[in-house]
Enzyme design. Structure first.
Site, PDB file in Angstrom:
ATOM      1  N   ARG A  23     -10.532   1.516   4.190  1.00  0.00           N
ATOM      2  CA  ARG A  23      -9.872   2.427   3.595  1.00  0.00           C
ATOM      3  C   ARG A  23     -10.936   3.077   2.367  1.00  0.00           C
ATOM      4  NH1 ARG A  23      -6.655  -0.892  -0.415  1.00  0.00           N
ATOM      5  NH2 ARG A  23      -8.219  -2.471   0.368  1.00  0.00           N
ATOM      6  N   ASN A  41      -3.471  -0.447   3.071  1.00  0.00           N
ATOM      7  CA  ASN A  41      -3.120  -1.402   4.046  1.00  0.00           C
ATOM      8  C   ASN A  41      -1.490  -1.467   4.264  1.00  0.00           C
ATOM      9  OD1 ASN A  41      -5.653  -1.898   4.448  1.00  0.00           O
ATOM     10  ND2 ASN A  41      -6.043  -3.455   3.241  1.00  0.00           N
TER      11      ASN A  41
END
Length: 94
Positions: A23, A41
């Site tokens: 990320r 996520n």
């Protein structure tokens, strides 16, 4: 009304993509290209990404998602174009 060359792409990255800075690295790539959106996520171990901005920049980052950062082991990235009423203001991770 969004500019003609603006693309919003939703991607789902599978493989070893959580716990490997996927990320964070995605945000770096997106911000370097001037894109907005998010990387987050999901409970099933995948990472959902939204990329919005100029078509060519979105496509470059979408290609990068298939490799990800060095620690990641991406097995599949599924993408689809999405239509949004308005673009996100920045790129976030959550």
């Amino acid at each position: 009304m969004l500019p003609d060359d603006t693309l919003c792409l939703e991607a789902l990255a599978e493989g070893r993509v959580q716990g490997v800075s996927y990320r964070f690295a995605t945000r770096q790539q997106a911000e370097a290209e001037g894109l907005t959106g998010y990387a987050r996520n999901l409970p099933d171990g995948t990472v959902e990404v939204l990329l919005c901005g100029p078509r060519e920049a979105v496509e470059r980052v979408a290609d990068w998602l298939e490799r990800g950062p060095e620690q990641a082991e991406v097995t599949q990235v599924t993408t689809r174009e999405v239509t949004l009423a308005e673009l996100p203001r920045d790129f976030t991770t959550g």
